[in-house]
Design an enzyme around this catalytic site. Structure first.
Site, mmCIF file in Angstrom:
data_model
loop_
_atom_site.group_PDB
_atom_site.id
_atom_site.type_symbol
_atom_site.label_atom_id
_atom_site.label_comp_id
_atom_site.label_asym_id
_atom_site.label_seq_id
_atom_site.Cartn_x
_atom_site.Cartn_y
_atom_site.Cartn_z
ATOM 1 N N HIS A 158 0.857 -1.186 0.000
ATOM 2 C CA HIS A 158 0.000 0.000 0.000
ATOM 3 C C HIS A 158 0.893 1.235 0.000
ATOM 4 O O HIS A 158 2.037 1.191 0.468
ATOM 5 C CB HIS A 158 -0.885 0.022 1.246
ATOM 6 C CG HIS A 158 -2.007 -0.969 1.213
ATOM 7 N ND1 HIS A 158 -3.048 -0.910 2.099
ATOM 8 C CD2 HIS A 158 -2.253 -2.031 0.418
ATOM 9 C CE1 HIS A 158 -3.901 -1.895 1.857
ATOM 10 N NE2 HIS A 158 -3.423 -2.593 0.844
ATOM 11 N N GLU A 172 0.921 3.827 1.854
ATOM 12 C CA GLU A 172 1.402 4.218 3.184
ATOM 13 C C GLU A 172 2.555 3.347 3.646
ATOM 14 O O GLU A 172 3.532 3.842 4.219
ATOM 15 C CB GLU A 172 0.285 4.112 4.234
ATOM 16 C CG GLU A 172 -0.951 4.912 3.932
ATOM 17 C CD GLU A 172 -2.029 4.080 3.249
ATOM 18 O OE1 GLU A 172 -1.754 3.476 2.183
ATOM 19 O OE2 GLU A 172 -3.147 4.037 3.775
ATOM 20 N N CYS A 209 -2.136 -0.479 7.534
ATOM 21 C CA CYS A 209 -1.403 0.781 7.453
ATOM 22 C C CYS A 209 -1.493 1.563 8.757
ATOM 23 O O CYS A 209 -0.511 2.177 9.182
ATOM 24 C CB CYS A 209 -1.907 1.597 6.272
ATOM 25 S SG CYS A 209 -1.566 0.784 4.682
ATOM 26 N N CYS A 242 -6.037 1.745 6.065
ATOM 27 C CA CYS A 242 -6.650 0.478 6.463
ATOM 28 C C CYS A 242 -6.027 0.010 7.787
ATOM 29 O O CYS A 242 -5.078 0.638 8.283
ATOM 30 C CB CYS A 242 -6.423 -0.564 5.372
ATOM 31 S SG CYS A 242 -4.708 -1.125 5.254
#
Length: 169
Positions: free
Chosen positions: A62, A64, A95, A92
């Site tokens: 992801h 992040e 993260c 999420c």
């Protein structure tokens, strides 16, 4: 966005969120879900990333996660105590866990994520007093633009013929 923010803080948040949006655009161009993130340390971007799950065949790739890893390398420390993370979509649970573990004190995000948001929407991990770290959260910065790039991406994805895959984040 929180009402306590001063006009100069809002302008600064919007400036860095536009940088995160540029990363999201790179993700979309690469066929990735368009989420972008930047990490700012003392007014300077030290990390910039976008989702790369398809490209890297990595479910943890992801924006992040990649940005946090880049920032830690840039500072030579896993503690990102003087940093702000800007991300186009609410983080999420994975993260949010990385944010807690890296001690990032402030997270600024654009669009809420009703399906996986772990900051305000489904969970409030960054403010959970049971954890060893909490982060200040500023939400809704350029929310319309951040949401629009995601909506456009998925609209185009649904219109393309081909095998059904997991177009998730």
């Amino acid at each position: 966005m929180t009402t306590e923010e001063q006009p100069e803080e809002i302008a600064l948040h919007e400036h860095f969120m536009r940088e995160a949006l540029r990363q999201a655009e790179l993700a979309a161009a690469a066929g990735e879900v368009p989420v972008g993130a930047v990490v700012v340390h003392q007014g300077t971007i030290i990390a910039a990333a976008y989702n790369q799950r398809e490209m890297l065949h990595d479910p943890t790739a992801h924006a992040e996660m990649i940005a946090v890893t880049q920032a830690a390398a840039a500072l030579g420390s896993w503690r990102l105590a003087d940093c702000t993370l800007y991300v186009t979509l609410e983080p999420c649970p994975m993260c949010a866990g990385a944010i807690v573990n890296s001690r990032i004190p402030r997270v600024v995000y654009g669009a809420a994520d009703p399906k996986a948001g772990a900051v305000d929407t489904l969970y409030t991990l960054l403010g959970d007093s049971r954890l060893n770290h909490a982060a200040e959260v500023v939400s809704g910065v350029l929310a319309q633009e951040c949401g629009d790039i995601l909506r456009q991406f998925f609209r185009e994805k649904r219109q393309k013929p081909g095998p059904a895959g997991d177009p998730g984040r």
